[in-house]
Design a protein around this motif. Structure first.
Motif, PDB file in Angstrom:
ATOM      1  N   ARG A 122       0.806  -1.220   0.000  1.00  0.00           N
ATOM      2  CA  ARG A 122       0.000   0.000   0.000  1.00  0.00           C
ATOM      3  C   ARG A 122       0.842   1.275   0.000  1.00  0.00           C
ATOM      4  O   ARG A 122       0.311   2.365  -0.265  1.00  0.00           O
ATOM      5  CB  ARG A 122      -0.973   0.015   1.184  1.00  0.00           C
ATOM      6  CG  ARG A 122      -0.318   0.022   2.544  1.00  0.00           C
ATOM      7  CD  ARG A 122      -1.326  -0.295   3.647  1.00  0.00           C
ATOM      8  NE  ARG A 122      -0.687  -0.408   4.937  1.00  0.00           N
ATOM      9  CZ  ARG A 122      -0.616   0.592   5.809  1.00  0.00           C
ATOM     10  NH1 ARG A 122      -1.133   1.772   5.516  1.00  0.00           N
ATOM     11  NH2 ARG A 122      -0.031   0.407   6.972  1.00  0.00           N
ATOM     12  N   HIS A 123       2.140   1.167   0.284  1.00  0.00           N
ATOM     13  CA  HIS A 123       2.993   2.346   0.278  1.00  0.00           C
ATOM     14  C   HIS A 123       3.804   2.474  -1.008  1.00  0.00           C
ATOM     15  O   HIS A 123       4.659   3.340  -1.114  1.00  0.00           O
ATOM     16  CB  HIS A 123       3.913   2.340   1.509  1.00  0.00           C
ATOM     17  CG  HIS A 123       3.158   2.553   2.783  1.00  0.00           C
ATOM     18  ND1 HIS A 123       3.312   1.744   3.881  1.00  0.00           N
ATOM     19  CD2 HIS A 123       2.229   3.470   3.118  1.00  0.00           C
ATOM     20  CE1 HIS A 123       2.504   2.163   4.848  1.00  0.00           C
ATOM     21  NE2 HIS A 123       1.846   3.216   4.410  1.00  0.00           N
ATOM     22  N   PHE A 124       3.500   1.622  -1.991  1.00  0.00           N
ATOM     23  CA  PHE A 124       3.977   1.819  -3.358  1.00  0.00           C
ATOM     24  C   PHE A 124       2.846   2.501  -4.120  1.00  0.00           C
ATOM     25  O   PHE A 124       1.760   1.936  -4.257  1.00  0.00           O
ATOM     26  CB  PHE A 124       4.312   0.486  -4.038  1.00  0.00           C
ATOM     27  CG  PHE A 124       5.531  -0.202  -3.487  1.00  0.00           C
ATOM     28  CD1 PHE A 124       6.810   0.246  -3.815  1.00  0.00           C
ATOM     29  CD2 PHE A 124       5.408  -1.306  -2.659  1.00  0.00           C
ATOM     30  CE1 PHE A 124       7.938  -0.398  -3.316  1.00  0.00           C
ATOM     31  CE2 PHE A 124       6.530  -1.958  -2.156  1.00  0.00           C
ATOM     32  CZ  PHE A 124       7.799  -1.497  -2.489  1.00  0.00           C
ATOM     33  N   VAL A 125       3.079   3.713  -4.618  1.00  0.00           N
ATOM     34  CA  VAL A 125       2.031   4.494  -5.257  1.00  0.00           C
ATOM     35  C   VAL A 125       2.445   4.850  -6.677  1.00  0.00           C
ATOM     36  O   VAL A 125       3.598   5.224  -6.927  1.00  0.00           O
ATOM     37  CB  VAL A 125       1.756   5.788  -4.450  1.00  0.00           C
ATOM     38  CG1 VAL A 125       0.685   6.622  -5.130  1.00  0.00           C
ATOM     39  CG2 VAL A 125       1.340   5.446  -3.032  1.00  0.00           C
ATOM     40  N   SER A 126       1.494   4.732  -7.614  1.00  0.00           N
ATOM     41  CA  SER A 126       1.771   5.106  -8.995  1.00  0.00           C
ATOM     42  C   SER A 126       1.879   6.615  -9.139  1.00  0.00           C
ATOM     43  O   SER A 126       1.132   7.372  -8.525  1.00  0.00           O
ATOM     44  CB  SER A 126       0.655   4.605  -9.920  1.00  0.00           C
ATOM     45  OG  SER A 126       0.595   3.204  -9.934  1.00  0.00           O
ATOM     46  N   MET A 127       2.834   7.046  -9.965  1.00  0.00           N
ATOM     47  CA  MET A 127       2.964   8.457 -10.334  1.00  0.00           C
ATOM     48  C   MET A 127       3.255   8.465 -11.818  1.00  0.00           C
ATOM     49  O   MET A 127       4.395   8.268 -12.234  1.00  0.00           O
ATOM     50  CB  MET A 127       4.088   9.129  -9.540  1.00  0.00           C
ATOM     51  CG  MET A 127       4.237  10.614  -9.828  1.00  0.00           C
ATOM     52  SD  MET A 127       2.749  11.519  -9.347  1.00  0.00           S
ATOM     53  CE  MET A 127       3.256  13.200  -9.707  1.00  0.00           C
ATOM     54  N   GLY A 128       2.200   8.638 -12.623  1.00  0.00           N
ATOM     55  CA  GLY A 128       2.350   8.429 -14.044  1.00  0.00           C
ATOM     56  C   GLY A 128       2.652   6.952 -14.269  1.00  0.00           C
ATOM     57  O   GLY A 128       1.923   6.078 -13.814  1.00  0.00           O
ATOM     58  N   HIS A 129       3.766   6.666 -14.929  1.00  0.00           N
ATOM     59  CA  HIS A 129       4.176   5.278 -15.128  1.00  0.00           C
ATOM     60  C   HIS A 129       5.355   4.914 -14.228  1.00  0.00           C
ATOM     61  O   HIS A 129       6.016   3.896 -14.434  1.00  0.00           O
ATOM     62  CB  HIS A 129       4.531   5.043 -16.599  1.00  0.00           C
ATOM     63  CG  HIS A 129       3.337   5.075 -17.496  1.00  0.00           C
ATOM     64  ND1 HIS A 129       2.435   4.033 -17.584  1.00  0.00           N
ATOM     65  CD2 HIS A 129       2.859   6.045 -18.313  1.00  0.00           C
ATOM     66  CE1 HIS A 129       1.474   4.341 -18.429  1.00  0.00           C
ATOM     67  NE2 HIS A 129       1.714   5.558 -18.884  1.00  0.00           N
ATOM     68  N   ASP A 130       5.611   5.746 -13.235  1.00  0.00           N
ATOM     69  CA  ASP A 130       6.662   5.470 -12.268  1.00  0.00           C
ATOM     70  C   ASP A 130       6.053   5.053 -10.938  1.00  0.00           C
ATOM     71  O   ASP A 130       4.838   5.087 -10.753  1.00  0.00           O
ATOM     72  CB  ASP A 130       7.550   6.706 -12.066  1.00  0.00           C
ATOM     73  CG  ASP A 130       8.349   7.051 -13.311  1.00  0.00           C
ATOM     74  OD1 ASP A 130       8.764   6.117 -14.017  1.00  0.00           O
ATOM     75  OD2 ASP A 130       8.541   8.249 -13.584  1.00  0.00           O
ATOM     76  N   ILE A 131       6.907   4.680 -10.004  1.00  0.00           N
ATOM     77  CA  ILE A 131       6.481   4.258  -8.672  1.00  0.00           C
ATOM     78  C   ILE A 131       7.136   5.149  -7.628  1.00  0.00           C
ATOM     79  O   ILE A 131       8.331   5.456  -7.706  1.00  0.00           O
ATOM     80  CB  ILE A 131       6.865   2.786  -8.402  1.00  0.00           C
ATOM     81  CG1 ILE A 131       6.111   1.842  -9.352  1.00  0.00           C
ATOM     82  CG2 ILE A 131       6.611   2.404  -6.952  1.00  0.00           C
ATOM     83  CD1 ILE A 131       4.617   1.799  -9.108  1.00  0.00           C
ATOM     84  N   ARG A 132       6.359   5.582  -6.660  1.00  0.00           N
ATOM     85  CA  ARG A 132       6.892   6.298  -5.510  1.00  0.00           C
ATOM     86  C   ARG A 132       6.640   5.465  -4.251  1.00  0.00           C
ATOM     87  O   ARG A 132       5.607   4.795  -4.136  1.00  0.00           O
ATOM     88  CB  ARG A 132       6.199   7.659  -5.330  1.00  0.00           C
ATOM     89  CG  ARG A 132       6.312   8.616  -6.482  1.00  0.00           C
ATOM     90  CD  ARG A 132       7.652   9.324  -6.514  1.00  0.00           C
ATOM     91  NE  ARG A 132       7.590  10.467  -7.407  1.00  0.00           N
ATOM     92  CZ  ARG A 132       7.810  10.441  -8.713  1.00  0.00           C
ATOM     93  NH1 ARG A 132       8.105   9.292  -9.305  1.00  0.00           N
ATOM     94  NH2 ARG A 132       7.736  11.532  -9.440  1.00  0.00           N
TER      95      ARG A 132
END
Length: 206
Positions: free
Chosen positions: A152-162
């Motif tokens: 749950r702490h991996f979040v999409s940002m566009g096509h990247d991961i934060r």
């Protein structure tokens, strides 16, 4: 000294709060409330003294001495170990601000608002790879997140991961995260680090 003007309601001047930071240069932000994201986390639009509030951020707000100390600890990771990963592996951090409201200390952590397409079956392998590479980068920077297993702490940002939320993170010397194979593709079998080993095992089953 940097200042932050929080505007909760543009029609009510009394709803405006002024906060300060001694670690953010001489920047002066104005932030306008947009909506609640989840408990304690709000969407704001932010600008500086020269621009109208336009950039969307996630603002984490806490009240009370204990919660403020925990947020200060989280902010220190962004300002130190995670400084070079901001905007790529972790959200960009706009600063940590504090004040007292009615005698109660409050704190705000201003972060890049991460949003992107949901993880679908087509992208699952790509997301798995990018998530693991983000975790390796975190460990190379000397940080053990402590709460990555459920994803749950991996979040999409566009096509990247934060990777977000460092409330329970700790400094970490990771031999596995620094190894050459951690920079490669596929499953790494990094048994020397419990967090990375658990992630590798979990994502191998996706």
């Amino acid at each position: 000294m940097s200042t932050l003007q929080l505007i909760w309601d543009t029609k009510s001047p009394s709803s405006t709060q002024q906060l300060w930071s001694w670690d953010n240069g001489n920047i002066h932000y104005t932030a306008q409330y947009v909506r609640l994201i989840r408990k304690g986390v709000y969407m704001f639009r932010i600008g500086n003294r020269y621009t109208e509030p336009s950039d969307v951020i996630a603002l984490k707000l806490v009240r009370g001495k204990e919660a403020l100390e925990e947020m200060e600890r989280e902010a220190s990771f962004y300002q130190n170990q995670l400084k070079d990963l901001q905007g790529t592996v972790v959200p960009k951090c706009y600063g940590f601000y504090t004040a007292k409201v009615g005698g109660t200390p409050i704190g705000c952590l201003l972060l890049e608002h991460c949003s992107g397409p949901p993880v679908d079956i087509v992208r699952r392998q790509e997301v798995r790879y990018k998530s693991m590479q983000a975790a390796y980068a975190l460990h190379r920077a000397g940080v053990l997140h402590g709460d990555l297993v459920d994803g749950r702490h991996f979040v999409s940002m566009g096509h990247d991961i934060r990777i977000i939320d460092f409330a329970v993170a700790v400094p970490h010397k990771c031999v596995s995260g620094l190894s050459k194979r951690a920079a490669g593709h596929g499953r790494q079998h990094t048994c020397g680090c419990p967090e990375l080993a658990t992630l590798e095992s979990t994502y191998a089953r996706l």
